[in-house]
Write an enzyme that holds these catalytic residues in place. Structure first.
Site, PDB file in Angstrom:
ATOM      1  N   ASP A  15     -10.191  -5.179  -3.312  1.00  0.00           N
ATOM      2  CA  ASP A  15      -9.496  -4.165  -2.524  1.00  0.00           C
ATOM      3  C   ASP A  15     -10.278  -2.851  -2.551  1.00  0.00           C
ATOM      4  OD1 ASP A  15      -7.663  -2.385  -1.344  1.00  0.00           O
ATOM      5  OD2 ASP A  15      -5.951  -3.474  -2.155  1.00  0.00           O
ATOM      6  N   HIS A  54      -7.653  -5.618   0.799  1.00  0.00           N
ATOM      7  CA  HIS A  54      -6.432  -4.850   1.025  1.00  0.00           C
ATOM      8  C   HIS A  54      -5.471  -5.524   2.001  1.00  0.00           C
ATOM      9  CE1 HIS A  54      -4.203  -1.169   0.468  1.00  0.00           C
ATOM     10  NE2 HIS A  54      -4.061  -1.002   1.769  1.00  0.00           N
ATOM     11  N   SER A 105       0.815  -1.212   0.000  1.00  0.00           N
ATOM     12  CA  SER A 105       0.000   0.000   0.000  1.00  0.00           C
ATOM     13  C   SER A 105       0.855   1.271   0.000  1.00  0.00           C
ATOM     14  CB  SER A 105      -0.953  -0.048   1.198  1.00  0.00           C
ATOM     15  OG  SER A 105      -1.930   0.958   1.140  1.00  0.00           O
TER      16      SER A 105
END
Length: 394
Positions: free
Chosen positions: A339, A370, A169
């Protein structure tokens, strides 16, 4: 009615941030090595890495697996976390599911980084937590100072051997930014990387639809925080407060922040909530909001007058992804079809703007959310063997 609920949530969110700031910093916990790595039987060294702007980052070194060294150390791997997280993301499950420990057992020389002002970092050599400057940073500083400091330390420690970079991320975004306009020190990282793996790659958040961050950005709550003088956006404090006020809200708040996941073990949620979310800067949260509303992958917008002083122009400069050195090292991208933070549509835009030259592979896992990539129960089956194969082929 929806706008009333949104306004109420924003008010509650801001008040919680102000209250969390008033609580101050909690006493320093024991080290990450002592809490989550050594008890599992693995060697671990605690290292402090100082950035060029005076922040003291946390770095853990796992030189070999549980069975002990079996010859010369393998290639170094640096792991870097996402927003409101820290290095514990990679060692918070059991050893067979922890990416850092799986890599160590596979013969790699593993380093786990935690950015400035997270639970496992060590403050600053220049500023105190109560000073504004201690929290006056955003994605720009993470890209220009933190990531290069980690890369340089590992590169130098291993005698100038190139290293593998694995990020989740925000940790992916900070490499893209660093190599696409983060300054000379950051841009030199391209010559020190042997390869990179991007879990839930992120640069744009236009289609982010996890409830808490989406509402926060869409009603400009993030824009208010710096103006209110709030330094740390400490989501761990927020969660603790919400849980005390209404225990049933904890689950919804957790899911509201990270979105839907397919393989996160609900029975381990109390453990995850001990470490996640963690403190970050209000300016960092605001930076994500600016990127969402502008639709641009840009530096932090300080307002026209301050932008002129800092950037020499009224608008914040863009990070030019066309300059990203894709040909310098091989790359492996993992995208989650479910996600809600690094939405697949945003990932598609990112991939379309990065140069397609060089060695690049993209793997989409349709049912992954995620956090499935770092704490999910199937990542050691679906993801980590592919990472190891990728490393060994390079």
């Amino acid at each position: 009615m929806a706008s009333v609920r949104s306004s109420a949530l924003v008010f509650f969110f801001v008040k919680l941030l102000q209250f969390s700031f008033g609580l101050g910093q909690q006493s320093k916990p024991t080290s990450l090595c002592a809490q989550l790595i050594v008890p599992k039987g693995y060697p671990c060294d605690e290292i402090i890495v100082e950035t060029a702007d005076g922040f003291l980052l946390g770095l853990q070194h796992i030189p070999h697996g549980i069975a002990g060294p079996s010859g010369p150390a393998g290639p170094a791997v640096l792991l870097l976390h996402g927003l409101s997280a820290a290095g514990d993301n990679f060692v918070v499950n059991n050893p067979k599911e922890d990416l850092a420990l799986i890599l160590a057992d596979s013969g790699f020389d593993v380093y786990i980084g935690s950015n400035r002002n997270t639970q496992w970092s060590h403050g600053s050599s220049k500023y105190k937590p109560e000073e504004k400057a201690y929290w006056d940073w955003s994605l720009d500083e993470l890209s220009s100072y933190d990531v290069p400091a980690f890369v340089d330390y590992v590169y130098n420690k291993t005698g100038g051997s190139k290293l593998f970079y694995v990020a989740h991320s925000q940790g992916t975004l900070t490499l893209y930014a660093g190599l696409s306009g983060g300054g000379p020190a950051a841009e030199q990282m391209k010559d020190k990387l042997r390869g990179a793996v991007f879990l839930a790659p992120s640069a744009y958040v236009t289609y982010l639809n996890a409830a808490i961050p989406a509402i926060t950005f869409d009603v400009y709550a993030d824009q208010l925080l710096p103006t209110l003088g709030v330094g740390p956006a400490d989501f761990n404090q927020i969660l603790n407060i919400v849980c005390k006020i209404s225990p049933p809200a904890c689950s919804d708040f957790f899911l509201g922040y990270i979105g839907t996941n397919s393989y996160v073990n609900d029975t381990r949620r109390p453990t995850y909530l001990k470490y996640f979310p963690q403190a970050t800067s209000s300016y960092n949260i605001n930076h994500f909001g600016q990127i969402r509303r502008s639709g641009n992958f840009q530096k932090y917008d300080r307002g026209a007058a301050e932008n002129l002083k800092v950037y020499g122009q009224r608008d914040p400069p863009l990070y030019d992804l066309s300059k990203y050195p894709s040909e310098s090292f091989p790359q492996l991208f993992f995208i989650g079809g479910r996600d809600q933070v690094a939405n697949p549509r945003d990932a598609a835009r990112l991939l379309s703007e990065l140069p397609s030259t060089g060695d690049r592979e993209v793997i989409t896992l349709p049912d992954y959310g995620h956090e499935d990539f770092v704490i999910g129960q199937r990542s050691y089956i679906d993801v980590y063997p592919k990472i190891i194969s990728f490393f060994r082929s390079k």
